[in-house]
Design a protein around this motif. Structure first.
Motif, short mmCIF file in Angstrom:
data_model
loop_
_atom_site.label_atom_id
_atom_site.label_comp_id
_atom_site.label_asym_id
_atom_site.label_seq_id
_atom_site.Cartn_x
_atom_site.Cartn_y
_atom_site.Cartn_z
N GLU A 145 -3.10 2.05 -8.58
CA GLU A 145 -4.09 2.67 -7.72
C GLU A 145 -5.33 1.78 -7.62
O GLU A 145 -5.69 1.09 -8.58
CB GLU A 145 -4.48 4.05 -8.25
N TYR A 193 -5.99 4.31 -2.70
CA TYR A 193 -4.64 3.90 -2.31
C TYR A 193 -3.75 3.81 -3.55
O TYR A 193 -4.23 3.59 -4.66
CB TYR A 193 -4.67 2.55 -1.60
N ARG A 194 -2.45 3.89 -3.32
CA ARG A 194 -1.50 3.77 -4.42
C ARG A 194 -0.21 3.14 -3.91
O ARG A 194 0.13 3.23 -2.72
CB ARG A 194 -1.20 5.15 -5.02
N THR A 214 -0.28 9.56 -1.18
CA THR A 214 -1.64 9.03 -1.03
C THR A 214 -2.48 9.92 -0.14
O THR A 214 -3.66 10.19 -0.43
CB THR A 214 -1.60 7.61 -0.46
#
Length: 389
Positions: free
Chosen positions: A178, A186-187, A256
């Motif tokens: 992340e 975000y991931r 996300t």
């Protein structure tokens, strides 16, 4: 060991061009292991520089330096430090950064992206592979990354006679990496996604498109991958639709979006992009903004005509669904596709769609993906921003 180049071929190398192709080489004086560092000399024997040498690769020579200097840990440490200094103050609003961009940063075949405290590394040629421990040590020291993973699964490696490699390099790698950018979290799955994990190079274009969004606009994100464009547009007030054939990427986008409280603003369609566009058109869907950002498509110069046809078909379908005054960003990550090729495809698409359009902007890759004047191959990302009449 020395590798002698043909008369006149040393000029481009002395002008900081990093590639010595098979046709440039006169002879190799002795046997070298794949990726060994050799002295490059002119036909008359004058020293030119030092390079990785792989006699069996399409590009046997990859220049490292024009000096008589050791290529050791200190060498790589200095290159990484210089790369970071080049980026200082030029990339804002993000915890993610491309630290090393291959030849453009003087380390041929090495790509390194930093996501918070996690480093992603890609090693593409035999020379970098032979020096992997030195390079990784330099990256670890310079970035201070607590964990790192490798995604060396490229076509370039196969051409160099290398097997694909991926996995943890050091530290405890989280199942999901992340990072924060522009206020969004975000991931991505470090060992399950594409390439180095996340497309950092579209950062500026994501910001460009989201700035056009007004509350309630409809946004179409074609070839979305994990939906960076969709998420930022949704945060700006759009109802976004992401289209991709990668189920893992769309599941990542779904997670996300939920984590950022945007799940009600982001929809998804799984499937081949052109087929989904045909379905959306048949459904009578309309959009205010769209992004058409396919994968490389042209890995060789001969692939360009076919790639242009895909751009034309996709852009024509999108144009027919755009509201008057709507915006379309057409983007390519292929070095061989020129801005002129994108313009040609867009012109044909507008004709097929019966629309007129204004070119608002032409954009290139961001500051952490350097485009070096004397290395034309370092320019790869090109995008057109169009406004439809």
């Amino acid at each position: 060991m020395r590798v002698k180049v043909k008369a006149g071929k040393e000029k481009k190398l002395l002008n900081h061009y990093p590639f010595g192709h098979a046709g440039d080489i006169l002879e190799a004086e002795g046997q070298a292991a794949p990726g060994e560092v050799v002295d490059v000399v002119s036909e008359s024997g004058t020293f030119v520089g030092r390079a990785y040498f792989n006699a069996h690769a399409p590009t046997p020579l990859r220049m490292l330096t024009l000096k008589r200097e050791p290529v050791d840990r200190a060498f790589y440490a200095a290159r990484v430090k210089r790369a970071l200094a080049r980026r200082e103050g030029r990339v804002q609003g993000t915890q993610a950064l491309r630290v090393v961009h291959g030849e453009a940063d003087g380390i041929p075949g090495v790509i390194a992206d930093l996501f918070g405290e996690v480093l992603s590394v890609q090693i593409r040629n035999a020379g970098a592979e032979a020096h992997r421990d030195l390079i990784l040590a330099a990256l670890r020291e310079a970035t201070g990354a607590s964990a790192a993973f490798e995604r060396s699964e490229t076509v370039e490696r196969r051409k160099e006679g290398l097997e694909a490699r991926s996995g943890v390099l050091w530290g405890e790698l989280p199942e999901t990496v992340e990072f924060e950018e522009d206020g969004l979290r975000y991931r991505f799955s470090p060992l399950g996604g594409q390439k180095t994990g996340f497309y950092l190079d579209q950062r500026d274009n994501r910001r460009l498109m989201s700035a056009l969004v007004r509350e309630g606009d409809r946004f179409l994100d074609v070839y979305s991958y994990t939906g960076g464009f969709s998420l930022l547009a949704a945060r700006a007030g759009a109802q976004a639709l992401a289209v991709d054939k990668d189920a893992l990427a769309l599941s990542t986008l779904e997670a996300t979006a939920r984590a950022n409280g945007l799940d009600k603003r982001v929809g998804m369609r799984l499937g081949d992009a052109l087929k989904v566009l045909e379905q959306l058109e048949n459904e009578g869907r309309r959009f205010h903004h769209a992004v058409l950002d396919p994968p490389t498509l042209a890995k060789r110069k001969d692939d360009v005509p076919g790639a242009k046809r895909i751009f034309t078909e996709g852009a024509a379908r999108v144009m027919r669904m755009l509201e008057p005054g709507g915006h379309l960003l057409i983007s390519t990550c292929a070095h061989y596709i020129r801005v002129e090729d994108l313009l040609d495809a867009a012109r044909l698409a507008a004709g097929q769609a019966g629309r007129t359009a204004e070119v608002l902007n032409v954009t290139y890759q961001p500051a952490d993906h350097p485009w070096m004047l004397l290395v034309p191959e370092s320019l790869y990302l090109k995008s057109l921003l169009l406004r439809l009449e």
